[in-house]
Every structure is written in structure tokens, then in C-alpha cells.
Design a protein around this motif. Structure first.
Motif, PDB file in Angstrom:
ATOM      1  N   THR A  47       0.858  -1.191   0.000  1.00 41.27           N
ATOM      2  CA  THR A  47       0.000   0.000   0.000  1.00 41.27           C
ATOM      3  C   THR A  47       0.893   1.239   0.000  1.00 41.27           C
ATOM      4  O   THR A  47       2.057   1.188   0.392  1.00 41.27           O
ATOM      5  CB  THR A  47      -0.900   0.069   1.260  1.00 41.27           C
ATOM      6  OG1 THR A  47      -0.053   0.169   2.403  1.00 41.27           O
ATOM      7  CG2 THR A  47      -1.791  -1.148   1.375  1.00 41.27           C
ATOM      8  N   ARG A  52      -3.945   2.255   0.757  1.00 39.35           N
ATOM      9  CA  ARG A  52      -4.612   1.478  -0.293  1.00 39.35           C
ATOM     10  C   ARG A  52      -3.618   1.192  -1.417  1.00 39.35           C
ATOM     11  O   ARG A  52      -2.584   1.847  -1.529  1.00 39.35           O
ATOM     12  CB  ARG A  52      -5.822   2.259  -0.839  1.00 39.35           C
ATOM     13  CG  ARG A  52      -6.871   2.486   0.219  1.00 39.35           C
ATOM     14  CD  ARG A  52      -7.851   3.564  -0.151  1.00 39.35           C
ATOM     15  NE  ARG A  52      -8.610   3.226  -1.340  1.00 39.35           N
ATOM     16  CZ  ARG A  52      -9.754   3.815  -1.686  1.00 39.35           C
ATOM     17  NH1 ARG A  52     -10.265   4.762  -0.917  1.00 39.35           N
ATOM     18  NH2 ARG A  52     -10.390   3.479  -2.779  1.00 39.35           N
ATOM     19  N   GLY A  80     -11.624  -7.677   3.938  1.00 40.53           N
ATOM     20  CA  GLY A  80     -10.921  -6.460   4.358  1.00 40.53           C
ATOM     21  C   GLY A  80     -10.607  -5.577   3.166  1.00 40.53           C
ATOM     22  O   GLY A  80     -10.787  -4.346   3.213  1.00 40.53           O
ATOM     23  N   THR A  84     -11.813  -1.865   2.342  1.00 38.35           N
ATOM     24  CA  THR A  84     -10.838  -0.769   2.228  1.00 38.35           C
ATOM     25  C   THR A  84     -10.859  -0.134   0.838  1.00 38.35           C
ATOM     26  O   THR A  84     -10.785   1.084   0.689  1.00 38.35           O
ATOM     27  CB  THR A  84      -9.411  -1.292   2.492  1.00 38.35           C
ATOM     28  OG1 THR A  84      -9.409  -1.997   3.711  1.00 38.35           O
ATOM     29  CG2 THR A  84      -8.415  -0.161   2.552  1.00 38.35           C
ATOM     30  N   VAL A 114     -14.312 -13.052   0.895  1.00 31.44           N
ATOM     31  CA  VAL A 114     -14.015 -14.082   1.900  1.00 31.44           C
ATOM     32  C   VAL A 114     -14.011 -13.422   3.279  1.00 31.44           C
ATOM     33  O   VAL A 114     -13.340 -12.408   3.491  1.00 31.44           O
ATOM     34  CB  VAL A 114     -12.644 -14.728   1.623  1.00 31.44           C
ATOM     35  CG1 VAL A 114     -12.351 -15.821   2.643  1.00 31.44           C
ATOM     36  CG2 VAL A 114     -12.605 -15.293   0.200  1.00 31.44           C
ATOM     37  N   SER A 115     -14.774 -14.007   4.201  1.00 31.19           N
ATOM     38  CA  SER A 115     -14.895 -13.391   5.522  1.00 31.19           C
ATOM     39  C   SER A 115     -15.133 -14.447   6.578  1.00 31.19           C
ATOM     40  O   SER A 115     -15.968 -15.329   6.395  1.00 31.19           O
ATOM     41  CB  SER A 115     -16.069 -12.395   5.513  1.00 31.19           C
ATOM     42  OG  SER A 115     -16.383 -11.975   6.822  1.00 31.19           O
ATOM     43  N   VAL A 165      -9.703 -22.638   2.712  1.00 34.61           N
ATOM     44  CA  VAL A 165      -9.444 -22.153   1.346  1.00 34.61           C
ATOM     45  C   VAL A 165      -9.497 -23.287   0.321  1.00 34.61           C
ATOM     46  O   VAL A 165      -9.964 -23.097  -0.802  1.00 34.61           O
ATOM     47  CB  VAL A 165      -8.096 -21.397   1.298  1.00 34.61           C
ATOM     48  CG1 VAL A 165      -7.720 -21.038  -0.126  1.00 34.61           C
ATOM     49  CG2 VAL A 165      -8.189 -20.131   2.153  1.00 34.61           C
ATOM     50  N   SER A 187      -3.703 -10.875   3.806  1.00 39.01           N
ATOM     51  CA  SER A 187      -4.131 -11.970   4.698  1.00 39.01           C
ATOM     52  C   SER A 187      -4.666 -13.127   3.877  1.00 39.01           C
ATOM     53  O   SER A 187      -4.295 -14.287   4.096  1.00 39.01           O
ATOM     54  CB  SER A 187      -5.215 -11.497   5.670  1.00 39.01           C
ATOM     55  OG  SER A 187      -4.750 -10.421   6.421  1.00 39.01           O
ATOM     56  N   LEU A 188      -5.535 -12.823   2.920  1.00 45.99           N
ATOM     57  CA  LEU A 188      -6.125 -13.898   2.114  1.00 45.99           C
ATOM     58  C   LEU A 188      -5.065 -14.562   1.247  1.00 45.99           C
ATOM     59  O   LEU A 188      -5.053 -15.791   1.098  1.00 45.99           O
ATOM     60  CB  LEU A 188      -7.259 -13.347   1.243  1.00 45.99           C
ATOM     61  CG  LEU A 188      -7.976 -14.415   0.417  1.00 45.99           C
ATOM     62  CD1 LEU A 188      -8.637 -15.460   1.315  1.00 45.99           C
ATOM     63  CD2 LEU A 188      -9.010 -13.800  -0.512  1.00 45.99           C
TER      64      LEU A 188
END
Ligand code: NAP
Length: 247
Positions: A47, A52, A80, A84, A114-115, A165, A187-188
Motif C-alpha cells: 500500500t 490502499r 478487508g 478498504t 471471503v470473511s 481455502v 491476509s487472504l
């Protein structure tokens, strides 16, 4: 856009690529294929100053970003990043639709957020036409609300307490979505790598140094993987590459 490394694309090295050439350079080598696309500054930041990715990408990255979407059946993004970056339901860039059809892909491009919590991001709320899905675990606090909001058929339950996953990728393939693209976030992406579910990493290395403390493109769960360079493209001092995960 200049092709520096052509891999198995059959394209001549050092040729200039138009959109059709990029489709060839970035084509998936087998029927079921999962890859990520991320951008990083030269000093490894995911970022820029605004927190971002929009502040570290550029037009060259954008061109490849759209081609990768157009070559995919489905885009998978961490909730996330959806929040964002304000991801809306997706569509393929108009000029790329004919090329997408030539590659046998449908016009629609579903987005899966995905959460673990299952809270539908505000930009996807009320989208019930199948362009916005959630992948959540069975224990997600927001599961029932997500089903009400997006439609039960648009909520994929993958895993018990956390999203699994591998089960997610299997569920996507089960819907006929064989070309899977994840756009992160870190993270993903770490979870995809830890689960051994990526065949390829597409990275853009943007020609700036941002300094300071910023997230890296792969989060804490990321497992070390060895990679082989497949394709490298350059424009405006920006490098866009495909690296295949060595099996
Ligand atoms: N440089 C790039 O190419 C790029 C790409 C994407 C994002 N970014 C940047 O990365 C930052 C966000 O980083 P991030 O690591 O927080 O992004 P992220 O992975 O998109 O978001 C983390 C959130 O997504 C959900 N999530 C992620 N992985 C999950 C998993 N395996 N299972 C279940 N839920 C999962 C969780 O949501 P819940 O809290 O809802 O459970 C988690 O809190 C933003 O600043 C964004 O702009 C950069």
C-alpha cells in the motif's frame, strides 16, 4: 507493452503486445488454474501513504489487472480489501469482452468476498443477481444475515470456524469456475499459499520507493514457496510478471 520473457506463450520475445497479445501471454496453461494478482512498490510495500493499493499502481498495472480479470471465471477477495478499496460487483472492461468470449469465458464475472465474520461489505449489500458472493465458515456470526441479503445460493459455507481455502476453491470449481483469480489482500493471499491453493503469482513491481512501514503483499500466514519465472512484461519502467509455483 514490451514482452521481455515469453515463457511457453509462443510469442516472440521483445515483441510489443496489444490486448490480444496479453491474453496469449497470460493464458492459463490448464483447465483448472488459480492465481493471484498483486502490486508492490520496488521496496516491497503493498500500500501507499493512503493505506490502499491505488496509490502504488499505475496505468501499466491497470492494463494487466483488467486482462487478468477478463481471463478469469471468478475473482476472490478478502473482505478487508473489499471494505478498504470499496469493491463493487465486478464487470469485465468493455473492450476486453470480445477477447473474453474468444477464450470461451462467459460475460459475467462474479466476485467472492471471503470473511470469517460473514459481515457483507457495504458495497455488495443487496446485490442478489449472483455477481456478489460471500465465502464464510459455518460458525460465521453474519451467516444468516448474509444469506438474507445476497440470497442463500450466493453464500458459500466453506469450513467450520474459519474459511477453509481448499474447500473454497473446490466449491468454485463445482460451479464451473475453473479459472480462479484472487486479488488479495495480504491476509487472504497468505491463506491461499498456506493451503497450497495457488498455481501462479502475478505481481506488478511499480517503479517507486514508498519507504516507511506498510503491509507486504503476503500476510503472516504465507508459507514459503519456490517460483519459476514464466512471463515478464514492461511498460513505463513497471514490471509485470507471472511466476509459477514450483511443484
Ligand atoms: N498491493 C496489492 O495488490 C493489494 C491487494 C489487495 C489489498 N491490498 C491492501 O491490503 C490491505 C488489506 O490487507 P488485509 O490483509 O487486511 O486484506 P484482506 O485479506 O483482504 O482482509 C482481511 C479480512 O478479510 C477476511 N479474510 C482474509 N483472509 C481470510 C481467510 N483466509 N479466511 C476468512 N476470512 C479472511 C477477514 O474478514 P472478516 O474480518 O470479515 O472476517 C479479514 O479480517 C488494504 O490496505 C488493501 O488496500 C493491497
Amino acid at each position: 507493452m514490451r514482452l521481455l520473457v515469453s515463457g511457453r506463450s509462443g510469442l516472440p520475445a521483445l515483441s510489443d503486445l496489444d490486448a490480444a497479445g496479453l491474453f496469449t501471454a497470460y493464458a492459463a496453461p490448464q483447465a483448472q488454474w488459480a492465481r493471484c494478482n498483486m502490486v508492490t512498490s520496488l521496496d516491497g510495500a503493498a500500500t501507499g501513504a493512503d493505506g490502499r493499493s491505488g496509490s502504488i499502481n499505475n496505468e501499466a498495472d491497470h492494463v494487466v489487472f483488467e486482462v487478468l480479470r477478463a481471463l478469469s471465471h471468478v475473482v476472490v477477495v478478502g473482505a478487508g480489501t473489499v471494505r478498504t478499496e470499496g469493491y463493487p460487483p465486478l464487470s469485465v472492461a468493455d473492450p476486453l469482452v470480445p477477447l473474453r468470449r474468444d477464450h470461451g469465458l462467459p460475460d459475467t464475472l462474479p466476485l467472492v468476498a471471503v470473511s470469517n465474520r460473514g459481515e457483507v461489505p457495504s458495497t455488495l449489500r443487496g446485490c442478489r443477481d449472483g455477481r456478489a458472493l460471500m465465502a464464510v465458515p459455518a460458525a460465521a456470526a453474519g451467516l444468516d444475515d448474509a444469506r438474507r441479503d445476497l440470497g442463500a445460493e450466493n453464500v458459500l459455507v466453506c469450513g467450520d470456524d474459519e474459511v477453509d481455502v481448499k474447500a473454497l476453491v473446490e466449491a468454485l470449481h463445482g460451479r464451473g469456475w475453473d479459472h480462479v483469480l484472487t486479488e488479495g489482500g495480504p491476509s487472504l493471499l497468505g491463506s491461499f499459499l498456506a493451503a497450497g491453493q495457488l498455481d501462479e503469482l502475478c505481481f506488478t513491481i511499480a517503479p517507486w520507493v514508498v519507504g516507511g512501514e506498510h503491509p507486504r503483499p503476503v500476510g503472516a500466514d504465507g508459507t514459503p514457496v519456490d517460483l519459476d519465472l514464466e512471463v515478464l512484461v514492461e511498460q513505463d519502467a513497471t514490471l509485470m510478471g507471472r511466476w509459477f509455483v514450483r511443484r
